[in-house]
Design a protein around this motif. Structure first.
Motif, PDB file in Angstrom:
ATOM      1  N   GLU A 197      16.904 -18.912  24.225  1.00 20.46           N
ATOM      2  CA  GLU A 197      16.142 -19.467  25.781  1.00 20.46           C
ATOM      3  C   GLU A 197      15.076 -18.562  25.365  1.00 20.46           C
ATOM      4  OE1 GLU A 197      16.365 -19.593  29.701  1.00 20.46           O
ATOM      5  OE2 GLU A 197      17.717 -21.284  29.895  1.00 20.46           O
ATOM      6  N   GLN A 205      11.861 -20.252  22.927  1.00 24.07           N
ATOM      7  CA  GLN A 205      10.130 -20.283  23.677  1.00 24.07           C
ATOM      8  C   GLN A 205       9.253 -19.236  22.589  1.00 24.07           C
ATOM      9  OE1 GLN A 205       9.166 -21.535  26.336  1.00 24.07           O
ATOM     10  NE2 GLN A 205      10.952 -22.571  26.664  1.00 24.07           N
ATOM     11  N   SER A 206       9.525 -19.193  21.883  1.00 20.44           N
ATOM     12  CA  SER A 206       8.934 -17.931  20.491  1.00 20.44           C
ATOM     13  C   SER A 206       9.060 -18.726  19.126  1.00 20.44           C
ATOM     14  CB  SER A 206       9.092 -16.575  20.764  1.00 20.44           C
ATOM     15  OG  SER A 206      10.544 -16.218  20.018  1.00 20.44           O
ATOM     16  N   ASP A 235       8.488 -21.074  16.251  1.00 18.64           N
ATOM     17  CA  ASP A 235       7.834 -22.440  15.945  1.00 18.64           C
ATOM     18  C   ASP A 235       8.181 -23.430  15.492  1.00 18.64           C
ATOM     19  OD1 ASP A 235       5.474 -20.900  16.519  1.00 18.64           O
ATOM     20  OD2 ASP A 235       5.978 -19.833  14.588  1.00 18.64           O
ATOM     21  N   ALA A 292      14.744 -27.468  25.700  1.00 19.83           N
ATOM     22  CA  ALA A 292      13.293 -25.667  25.334  1.00 19.83           C
ATOM     23  C   ALA A 292      12.292 -26.226  24.833  1.00 19.83           C
ATOM     24  CB  ALA A 292      13.574 -24.637  25.482  1.00 19.83           C
ATOM     25  N   ALA A 293      13.071 -26.677  23.261  1.00 21.01           N
ATOM     26  CA  ALA A 293      11.962 -27.148  22.169  1.00 21.01           C
ATOM     27  C   ALA A 293      11.013 -28.656  22.298  1.00 21.01           C
ATOM     28  CB  ALA A 293      12.456 -26.880  21.057  1.00 21.01           C
ATOM     29  N   SER A 309      10.183 -29.881  25.380  1.00 20.27           N
ATOM     30  CA  SER A 309       9.733 -29.208  26.020  1.00 20.27           C
ATOM     31  C   SER A 309       7.982 -28.249  26.050  1.00 20.27           C
ATOM     32  CB  SER A 309      10.309 -28.817  27.732  1.00 20.27           C
ATOM     33  OG  SER A 309      11.019 -27.335  27.685  1.00 20.27           O
ATOM     34  N   ARG A 310       8.030 -28.013  24.867  1.00 21.71           N
ATOM     35  CA  ARG A 310       6.684 -27.065  23.975  1.00 21.71           C
ATOM     36  C   ARG A 310       6.346 -27.619  24.040  1.00 21.71           C
ATOM     37  NH1 ARG A 310       8.349 -22.326  21.413  1.00 21.71           N
ATOM     38  NH2 ARG A 310       5.795 -22.353  21.831  1.00 21.71           N
ATOM     39  N   ASP A 311       6.770 -29.140  22.981  1.00 22.78           N
ATOM     40  CA  ASP A 311       6.085 -30.300  22.069  1.00 22.78           C
ATOM     41  C   ASP A 311       6.158 -29.546  20.797  1.00 22.78           C
ATOM     42  OD1 ASP A 311       5.392 -31.798  21.047  1.00 22.78           O
ATOM     43  OD2 ASP A 311       3.197 -32.328  22.209  1.00 22.78           O
ATOM     44  N   ILE A 312       6.828 -28.471  20.557  1.00 22.79           N
ATOM     45  CA  ILE A 312       6.912 -27.683  18.863  1.00 22.79           C
ATOM     46  C   ILE A 312       7.893 -28.833  18.658  1.00 22.79           C
ATOM     47  CG2 ILE A 312       6.870 -25.775  20.294  1.00 22.79           C
ATOM     48  CD1 ILE A 312      10.403 -25.831  19.545  1.00 22.79           C
ATOM     49  N   LYS A 335      -2.082 -24.191  16.524  1.00 25.66           N
ATOM     50  CA  LYS A 335      -2.321 -22.456  16.997  1.00 25.66           C
ATOM     51  C   LYS A 335      -3.193 -22.108  17.356  1.00 25.66           C
ATOM     52  CE  LYS A 335       2.181 -20.161  17.536  1.00 25.66           C
ATOM     53  NZ  LYS A 335       3.027 -18.432  16.750  1.00 25.66           N
TER      54      LYS A 335
END
Length: 374
Positions: A56, A60-61, A63, A98-99, A101-104, A164
């Protein structure tokens, strides 16, 4: 190109489905981007760490997430016969969800001819994966396919950097907006306080600073108009007070000058009167001296030369008396008897020194000469 930072590319896969391809892709991408820029569970998770927590945090970190999808990825079942994707704690589902949900950027990579799963076949939190554009890696064209994947990753990382940067700018603008808003509220409060205290200059300054930060602040504009009117009235009142103060000062200066001139005139008049009084006294004194001189002059004029004859006769008698006394023509008086022939000064009205020549003073006085004092 500059190697991305560690953890920026995340490789998600199922070991039973695509572990062989995952290792080969990891090796090729490590050469292209640098080993520290690629995260894959087998080679980067240290022993003893919580697998889920590490995954996770890594997602989260990251790109870009590369989701390797083989033929068994969608329908692979666990020991109980349930499809693994239906388990909310399935590692692959956790990573991709998780990816998303971060819209990456999530790049589905179809391995060895696998097909893209349909939205209806995916759990709710993975349905958007079916709408992501995919890439392919096949055994026969592995090198070309990996190079193409690396190019896509470069574009994705570049876009991520731009995103970013935009997010950083947006965050900075948001923070600056929040700071401006707080500053505007602070200045508005200070302006209201100054208005309540009738400190129009300070209120004007605070309102202008407010409008410099927020030019469309209608309340500040309205307050500024009122404050400028008050400030104009205040300036006019201040000018009027200054004029009155200056007029009062000039009036006092004029009065002081007139008082000084009046005092000088009075002093000159007093000195003039004193000079005139002294002149009158001197004239009166001189007049008295002249009157006294005229009195003596008139007296001696009336007397004529009589005093001189009387004086001369007295001197002559004195001389004759001495001569007779020396020759002895006159008898000496008896020592025991009173002189019978003594001439009394009272009976003859002559001075005593004629009757008794021995009593004649050695120096004639004005009284002897018949000159009385005036």
């Amino acid at each position: 190109m500059t190697a991305p930072q560690k953890g920026r590319i995340f490789i998600s896969y199922r070991r039973i489905d695509t572990s062989g391809y995952a290792g080969r892709i990891f090796d090729r991408l490590s050469v292209h981007f640098g080993k520290d820029a690629i995260f894959m569970d087998v080679s980067t998770i240290e022993a003893g760490l919580d697998f889920v927590t590490v995954l996770e945090n890594a997602v989260q970190s990251c790109d870009v997430l590369v989701a390797l999808i083989g033929w068994q990825w969608l329908n692979l079942k666990d020991e109980d016969g349930n499809r693994r994707l239906d388990n909310p704690e399935d590692f692959v589902r956790v990573e991709i969800a998780a990816a998303l949900s971060r819209d990456i950027r999530v790049i589905p990579v179809l391995v060895n001819g696998a097909r893209m799963p349909r939205s209806a076949d995916l759990p709710e939190n993975l349905k958007s994966l079916s709408r992501r554009n995919n890439s392919e890696v096949n055994h026969r064209s592995f090198d070309a396919d990996v190079r193409h994947l690396a190019e896509q990753l470069e574009l994705a990382l570049r876009a991520t950097e731009q995103t970013k940067a935009m997010k950083v700018r947006a965050l900075a603008e948001k923070e600056a907006h929040a700071q401006r808003k707080a500053q505007v509220e602070k200045l508005s409060t200070q302006a209201d306080t100054a208005i309540n205290l009738h400190d129009w200059e300070l209120a004007e300054k605070k309102l202008k600073n407010t409008l410099a930060l927020d030019p469309k602040n209608i309340q500040a504009q309205a307050k500024l108009e009122i404050v400028e009117e008050k400030l104009a009235d205040f300036e006019e009142e201040k000018k009027r007070e200054n004029r009155e103060r200056e007029e009062t000062r000039q009036k006092q200066a004029k009065q002081a000058q007139e008082e000084k001139a009046r005092a000088g005139s009075e002093r000159l008049a007093h000195e003039k009167r004193a000079a005139e009084e002294k002149a009158r006294e001197d004239a009166l004194k001189k007049e008295r001296q002249q009157e006294r001189a005229e009195t003596f002059k008139k007296f001696f004029s009336r007397m004529g030369k009589l005093p001189f004859f009387i004086g001369g006769g007295i001197v002559l008698l004195f001389i004759l008396g001495n001569i007779i006394s020396q020759i002895g023509f006159l008898p000496k008086p008896e020592p025991t008897k009173a002189p019978a022939t003594a001439i009394s000064a009272k009976s003859t009205s002559l001075p005593t020194f004629i009757a008794n020549p021995t009593e004649l003073p050695s120096t004639p006085t004005p009284a002897v000469l018949g000159i009385g004092s005036t």
